[in-house]
Design an enzyme around this catalytic site. Structure first.
Site, PDB file in Angstrom:
ATOM      1  N   GLY A 217      30.471   2.853  56.144  1.00  0.00           N
ATOM      2  CA  GLY A 217      30.542   4.008  55.258  1.00  0.00           C
ATOM      3  C   GLY A 217      31.786   3.943  54.380  1.00  0.00           C
ATOM      4  N   SER A 218      32.336   5.099  54.095  1.00  0.00           N
ATOM      5  CA  SER A 218      33.445   5.171  53.129  1.00  0.00           C
ATOM      6  C   SER A 218      34.741   4.553  53.620  1.00  0.00           C
ATOM      7  CB  SER A 218      33.683   6.623  52.727  1.00  0.00           C
ATOM      8  OG  SER A 218      32.609   7.095  51.938  1.00  0.00           O
ATOM      9  N   THR A 219      34.849   4.217  54.911  1.00  0.00           N
ATOM     10  CA  THR A 219      36.064   3.528  55.365  1.00  0.00           C
ATOM     11  C   THR A 219      36.181   2.153  54.704  1.00  0.00           C
ATOM     12  OG1 THR A 219      34.999   2.534  57.311  1.00  0.00           O
ATOM     13  CG2 THR A 219      35.991   4.711  57.591  1.00  0.00           C
ATOM     14  N   PHE A 220      35.051   1.603  54.241  1.00  0.00           N
ATOM     15  CA  PHE A 220      35.067   0.308  53.565  1.00  0.00           C
ATOM     16  C   PHE A 220      35.779   0.389  52.215  1.00  0.00           C
ATOM     17  CE2 PHE A 220      33.238  -3.275  51.191  1.00  0.00           C
ATOM     18  CZ  PHE A 220      33.373  -4.296  52.116  1.00  0.00           C
ATOM     19  N   LYS A 221      35.911   1.593  51.687  1.00  0.00           N
ATOM     20  CA  LYS A 221      36.609   1.761  50.405  1.00  0.00           C
ATOM     21  C   LYS A 221      38.066   1.313  50.505  1.00  0.00           C
ATOM     22  CE  LYS A 221      33.514   5.504  49.068  1.00  0.00           C
ATOM     23  NZ  LYS A 221      33.296   6.966  48.988  1.00  0.00           N
TER      24      LYS A 221
END
Length: 481
Positions: A217-221
């Site tokens: 999810g957005s932790t990959f950002k």
């Protein structure tokens, strides 16, 4: 010599040759196959008749051998079993080994080459042989806090020291009681094994390092932001696009800016700084940024962090990965932690740890030392640098952006009074009609004390509401010591 005696002599000589040949065959050539045969009860009793060394956390054994009053000689005991089971594994007369009991079997049983001289000393002194003591890097308080915080939910927590790579907590839930598999009551063991394998909650999986892996999810950002900084074309203050919606390149699919279908732009005129985009977790900003950076650049950066690599801690770690041969639409979705992105919580804790360690990723490890029963140190953890994906200056920018995300963004539930906390939440979609997974990835530091953490709660929903408070509790347990 008369003819009858000569015949007798030849028969006797032939029998000796046959005896010598058969003995040589069974003791030399067939020994390995016979020892490995599950029907060989002598091998089984010999294996379980050993006094295996204890596994220790903060000076207290969490797995050890006790003399038993049956033919096996020793019974392996685990306490507290469920909290450490994904790490220790089990030692079963019926189903063999798992976890550290398997990966460090030679050490725990005393058969390792490094223990040769200890075996000689034990033999000469007449002392009963015992396997080596394995001291883990785990922090008992952090482990307990993580285990209790997850409770009966499916998920995992990994906490590590970013400066040494020492794993301070590794929890996977639901867990199991390894004592049930270590029992010498084979009927009860068989039933326990059947129950565990038929359980749809998969308690035997170590979700922290293996299993099916998770979309980040957005932790990959965080990885996309790090890639942008390292490219030399961006800083945390660079202004990037962030419209309310984004039509994926070469596709009619439309990406919304926020989870739940929100279509608000990231800032005035559909633009914001990189830091603000991370604070708000803007999907369109990072999708467009990923496309601008290019698939090869992003794949190279993730590889520097360890994606695609097999690791041993010494438990085997399933490699994290992103998709290959990505077109721009797939790359856009990859850049917000979806499409074919799959990660372990350990991998994401390593990513967070690099930002707290001036861009350096350390080799993660669960074992602090190995000692003989007379306390001679056989081996001791020596921190090893794995890679440096970021410069110290860019790592500092990442910390600033992550701190802003916790102080005035989606990660506010991870705040700790008087402590620098940086992080990123994630809400990872993974199945049609299924609640999203809840993520938090970040770090905390106060003085010389540092900790990096990754938390995943399966189907937990918003990371800001579920995973972030768990991460706070774990980081606080480490920092406050």
């Amino acid at each position: 010599m008369n003819k009858p005696l000569r015949h007798v002599w030849l028969v006797i000589a032939l029998l000796f040759v046959l005896l010598f040949t058969s003995t040589t065959y069974f003791q030399v050539f067939a020994a390995g196959r016979l020892n490995a045969d599950g029907r060989n009860s002598r091998t089984l009793y010999n294996e379980f008749g050993r006094n295996r060394g204890p596994i220790v956390v903060d000076g207290t054994p969490i797995a050890w051998s006790e003399e038993s009053d049956d033919t096996y000689g020793y019974l392996r005991t685990y306490e507290p079993g469920g909290m450490y089971a994904p790490v220790t594994g089990y030692y079963s007369v019926r189903y063999g080994f798992a976890g550290l009991e398997r990966s460090l079997n030679d050490t725990l049983s005393g058969d390792a080459d490094s223990l040769f001289y200890q075996r000689i000393a034990d033999t000469l002194s007449g002392r009963a042989t015992q396997g080596a003591t394995v001291e883990l890097t785990l922090d008992a308080e952090a482990q307990q806090v993580a285990y209790e915080a997850l409770g009966d939910r499916r998920g995992a927590v990994v906490a590590l020291d970013p400066t040494t790579g020492e794993i301070l907590a590794m929890v996977s839930t639901p867990s199991y009681d390894p004592n049930q598999l270590a029992s010498h009551d084979t009927g009860a063991v068989t039933q326990a094994w059947s129950d565990l394998n038929e359980d749809p909650e998969r308690p035997l999986s170590n979700r922290a390092i293996a299993g099916d892996l998770y979309p980040p999810g957005s932790t990959f950002k965080l990885l996309v932001a790090a890639t942008a900084l390292d490219s030399g074309g961006y800083t945390k203050d660079s202004v990037i696009p962030g419209p309310g919606t984004y039509t994926l390149p070469g596709s009619s699919s439309v990406m919304n800016n926020h989870a739940g279908g929100g279509q608000e732009p990231c800032g005035p005129d559909d633009r914001s700084t990189l830091q603000s985009a991370l604070q708000q977790s803007c999907n369109t900003s990072f999708a467009m940024l990923g496309v601008e950076l290019g698939a090869e650049t992003l794949q190279a950066k993730t590889a520097e962090y360890g994606f695609g690599d097999r690791m041993s801690i010494p438990l085997g770690v399933t490699p994290s990965r992103i998709g290959s041969d990505l077109d721009d639409a797939q790359l856009a979705t990859t850049s917000i932690g979806q499409y074919e992105d799959r990660v372990t919580p350990l991998q994401m804790a390593m990513v967070a740890g690099s930002f707290a360690n001036d861009g350096v990723v350390m080799e993660p490890n669960l074992v602090r030392s190995v000692r003989t029963q007379d306390l001679r140190t056989v081996s001791e953890l020596s921190p090893q640098e794995r890679s440096q994906p970021l410069s110290a200056a860019n790592a500092a920018q990442m910390r600033e952006m992550m701190v802003a995300t916790v102080e005035d963004g989606t990660g506010s539930a991870a705040q700790i009074d008087g402590v620098e906390v940086g992080g990123k939440t994630g809400t990872a979609e993974w199945g049609e009609g299924r609640p999203a997974h809840s993520w938090f990835v970040g770090y905390a530091q106060a003085g010389d004390r540092k900790v990096a953490v990754a938390v995943i709660v399966e189907e937990g929903g918003y990371g800001s509401q579920v995973a972030a408070p768990i991460a706070k509790d774990v980081m606080e347990a480490v920092i406050d010591q």
